[in-house]
Each structure stands twice: as C-alpha cells, then as structure tokens.
Motif scaffolding. Structure first.
Motif, short mmCIF file in Angstrom:
data_model
loop_
_atom_site.label_atom_id
_atom_site.label_comp_id
_atom_site.label_asym_id
_atom_site.label_seq_id
_atom_site.Cartn_x
_atom_site.Cartn_y
_atom_site.Cartn_z
N GLU A 81 43.58 21.98 32.05
CA GLU A 81 42.99 23.27 32.41
C GLU A 81 41.52 23.13 32.73
O GLU A 81 41.01 23.80 33.65
CB GLU A 81 43.22 24.26 31.26
CG GLU A 81 44.68 24.69 31.14
CD GLU A 81 44.98 25.49 29.89
OE1 GLU A 81 44.17 25.40 28.93
OE2 GLU A 81 46.01 26.19 29.86
N ALA A 82 40.81 22.27 32.01
CA ALA A 82 39.40 22.03 32.29
C ALA A 82 39.19 21.41 33.67
O ALA A 82 38.14 21.59 34.30
CB ALA A 82 38.80 21.13 31.22
N ALA A 83 40.22 20.68 34.16
CA ALA A 83 40.16 20.07 35.48
C ALA A 83 40.64 21.03 36.58
O ALA A 83 40.74 20.64 37.75
CB ALA A 83 41.00 18.79 35.51
N GLY A 84 40.95 22.27 36.20
CA GLY A 84 41.38 23.26 37.17
C GLY A 84 42.86 23.26 37.48
O GLY A 84 43.30 23.87 38.46
N VAL A 85 43.66 22.59 36.63
CA VAL A 85 45.10 22.52 36.83
C VAL A 85 45.76 23.69 36.11
O VAL A 85 45.47 23.95 34.93
CB VAL A 85 45.68 21.20 36.31
CG1 VAL A 85 47.20 21.15 36.50
CG2 VAL A 85 45.01 20.02 37.02
N ARG A 86 46.64 24.40 36.78
CA ARG A 86 47.37 25.51 36.17
C ARG A 86 48.49 24.97 35.30
O ARG A 86 49.41 24.30 35.78
CB ARG A 86 47.93 26.43 37.24
CG ARG A 86 48.62 27.68 36.69
CD ARG A 86 49.13 28.55 37.81
NE ARG A 86 49.82 29.72 37.29
CZ ARG A 86 50.40 30.65 38.04
NH1 ARG A 86 50.36 30.53 39.37
NH2 ARG A 86 51.02 31.68 37.49
N VAL A 87 48.42 25.24 34.00
CA VAL A 87 49.39 24.72 33.02
C VAL A 87 50.25 25.86 32.50
O VAL A 87 49.75 26.94 32.18
CB VAL A 87 48.64 24.05 31.84
CG1 VAL A 87 49.63 23.61 30.76
CG2 VAL A 87 47.84 22.86 32.35
N ARG A 88 51.54 25.60 32.39
CA ARG A 88 52.48 26.59 31.84
C ARG A 88 53.09 26.04 30.56
O ARG A 88 53.63 24.92 30.55
CB ARG A 88 53.59 26.88 32.85
CG ARG A 88 54.68 27.84 32.34
CD ARG A 88 55.79 27.99 33.36
NE ARG A 88 56.89 28.80 32.87
CZ ARG A 88 57.00 30.11 33.03
NH1 ARG A 88 56.05 30.76 33.70
NH2 ARG A 88 58.03 30.77 32.55
N TRP A 89 52.97 26.80 29.48
CA TRP A 89 53.67 26.46 28.24
C TRP A 89 55.09 26.96 28.36
O TRP A 89 55.32 28.18 28.46
CB TRP A 89 52.95 27.06 27.03
CG TRP A 89 51.70 26.33 26.68
CD1 TRP A 89 50.45 26.55 27.20
CD2 TRP A 89 51.57 25.24 25.76
NE1 TRP A 89 49.54 25.66 26.66
CE2 TRP A 89 50.20 24.85 25.77
CE3 TRP A 89 52.47 24.55 24.94
CZ2 TRP A 89 49.73 23.80 24.98
CZ3 TRP A 89 51.98 23.52 24.15
CH2 TRP A 89 50.64 23.14 24.17
N GLU A 90 56.05 26.06 28.38
CA GLU A 90 57.43 26.43 28.65
C GLU A 90 58.12 27.02 27.42
O GLU A 90 57.70 26.81 26.29
CB GLU A 90 58.22 25.22 29.17
CG GLU A 90 57.74 24.70 30.51
CD GLU A 90 58.04 25.65 31.67
OE1 GLU A 90 58.71 26.68 31.45
OE2 GLU A 90 57.58 25.37 32.80
N SER A 91 59.19 27.74 27.68
CA SER A 91 59.91 28.49 26.64
C SER A 91 60.71 27.57 25.73
O SER A 91 61.01 26.41 26.08
CB SER A 91 60.86 29.49 27.30
OG SER A 91 61.88 28.80 28.00
N THR A 92 61.08 28.11 24.60
CA THR A 92 61.96 27.38 23.68
C THR A 92 63.30 27.09 24.34
O THR A 92 63.91 26.04 24.10
CB THR A 92 62.17 28.20 22.40
OG1 THR A 92 60.90 28.46 21.79
CG2 THR A 92 63.06 27.46 21.41
#
Length: 322
Positions: A81-92
C-alpha cells in the motif's frame, strides 16, 4: 525476506476435464476438491497446490506466494500500500477455497493476479500420486517455479525486486532476455522473459527421480505435438527437463535435479553460454532465435561444458573407482 515460496498456482480454464487428465495422467498429481466449476490438485501433504477454475477468465492465472504468519502478511500488505498498490483482504470464503488461513490479493504492473497467504492446510491423508512417480520436490522450496512473459522487463522487474523483495539469481540476454528471481534456495521461483507480450510462459514442477521425468517424456511422446520443448539440461539451474503444452496457453516444465543456492554467498551474474547444455529445442522461439540457441549448444559441446549433478541426500549410490 518475507516471501517464503510459491505456494500454489491457479488457472482459469473452461475445460476442467482436460486439465484433470493432464495433471493426473501425465504429471502425476492427485485430484483433490472437485466442484462443477473447479478442481484442485495435490502434490504433497498439502490440501492444494494447483487449482483450475472455470469462473476465472480463461487463460489467466493466479500465483499464490507464502509468508510465515499473519504478522508477515500484515507487514507486506502495508509495504504494498505504501508503494501505491491496491491491496484487497480476501474473505474467509475464498481463504477456505484456497485452503489457507488468510490471504490478500493485488496485481503486478502488467495485470497478473498475485495472492499472498499464510497458514496452508495439511491434508488428513497421505499424498497418492495419479500415476507411479516418486513424488515432487516441494517442502520449503514451494511447489516449483513460474515464468511470466512480459512486454518490457523494465516495466515489471523493479516491482518484484524493490516492492516484493525477490532477489536476482542471474540473467541472460541471448538467445532471449530473461531474469531469474529467488525467494528461497531454489534457483528461481519466478522468472521474467521479455517476449513483447504479457502472459504466462510456463510452470515448473520438480520430481524426485529422473526416471519420473523420462517416463513422463515417454507419455508425452505418445502425442508428440504436446512437446513444447524437448528433453535437455539448463545451464543456470542445472534442471534436466522437458516442457509439455498444458490445456491452457502455457507450458509445464517437468524436471529433476534443480540447483540449490547458497543464499549467503550467491552473487548474480549474466549467463552468456546460452540457456541449455544440451537439448531443449524450443518450438516457441523464432527460426532465427532457434538457430542461435542451437549454435550456443553446439559451442557448449565443443567447449565440453559440464556441471555437477544435483542429487538429494540418499537418492544415489556411490561406486568405488575401478
């Protein structure tokens, strides 16, 4: 180094049955989970190393990279995220389908889907190969390696090195431009080949016996057009292998005897002698590049180039010199 290994690979494919026949019948994997739109495959004690899913766009792939625990996953998510990458925390729900405790997803600069996870599930039953093989070399090295084709190496390489922490093993500029990257002692878990287009070139799985590879080659030769690269031995990672065309638009390298790096002393250098000591005729190269690759192999033969055979402890017999 936070990434430990290539933990799993997913493939989008409309023909699940074709992949089942290929993964089980030729590669020797074990069929695991099966639904109306997906199939999972085992290579060892883990629940899943490869999955095929018809709900993923046909011809696309997912590379699942492993970290040690939740804290490491959180740390690498913050770095992305600090590098500008969009991160998604995936579902269980998705974590359950991947047989892991938790995962994040994101894309590299050219759109390849990457997942990072921790807590891979171990199966309750021993691995039962789909055909008579000695088994796959996995463990701390991961399932094998993946090679991506890229339009321009410079657009992708800094992301993997500077953001994700991959280290350069070596590189070559002829007969094609390629950079080989490691996250553990396997010579490379990822490589980038500059071809003018972005995609997947091949997935490598390593066997415990050279006879597994030879018998797989015989199986592939029953349908010769399946052979994408003939049997040969690589100069940089010492792998003896052939490449089979999978049911998706990439190949699977089926190999034995891969090199392990000494991570404390390894220094990356340019490989100038070509890609292979012998063999590995590459049908995917242009006629000019194939001729150049052949000339490099002929020079290797004239020079008598050799490398030590990489054998696992206990998987050999020593004879007294006569």
């Amino acid at each position: 180094m936070e990434l430990k290994a290539l933990g799993y690979v997913g493939v989008g494919a409309s023909s699940i049955n074709s992949w089942k026949d290929f993964a089980v019948g030729m590669l020797g994997m074990q069929l695991g989970d099966r639904t109306s739109h997906s199939a999972g495959f085992r290579m060892d004690e883990r629940e899943q190393r490869l999955f095929i899913d018809s709900e993923i766009p046909d011809g696309s792939q997912v590379l699942g990279w492993e970290v040690s625990d939740g804290a490491a996953l959180e740390a690498i998510a913050q770095r992305l995220e600090a590098a500008g990458v969009r991160v998604r925390w995936e579902s269980t729900t998705l974590a359950t389908r991947r047989h892991v405790s938790a995962l994040i997803s994101f894309h590299d600069p050219v759109g390849n889907r990457l997942e990072i996870f921790h807590g891979a599930a171990v199966a309750s039953t021993p691995f039962a190969p789909g055909r008579a093989i000695s088994g796959f070399r996995t463990g701390s090295l991961g399932l094998g390696h993946a090679v991506l084709t890229v339009e321009r190496t410079e657009a992708v390489l800094p992301f993997y090195q500077d953001v994700l922490g991959f280290r350069l093993s070596d590189f070559m500029l002829r007969p094609f431009k390629a950079h080989f990257l490691h996250v553990n002692s396997r010579h490379h878990s990822l490589a980038l080949i500059e071809t003018g287009r972005n995609g997947m070139h091949h997935l490598m799985v390593e066997l415990l016996s050279i006879d597994d590879v030879g018998q797989g080659y015989d199986i592939a030769l029953c349908n010769p057009e399946v052979i994408g690269v003939t049997l040969g031995r690589h100069i940089n990672d010492y792998m003896t292998s052939f490449y089979a065309k999978s049911p998706s638009p990439f190949m699977v390298e089926y190999g034995w005897g891969g090199r392990a790096l000494d991570l404390k002393s390894w220094e990356a250098t340019e490989v100038t002698q070509g890609a292979s000591f012998w063999g590995h005729e590459r049908s995917w190269l242009s006629p000019e590049a194939r001729q150049h690759a052949k000339e490099l192999r002929m020079q290797a033969a004239r020079d008598g180039q050799r490398a030590p055979v990489q054998v696992l402890n206990g998987n050999y017999t020593l004879f007294e010199e006569l």
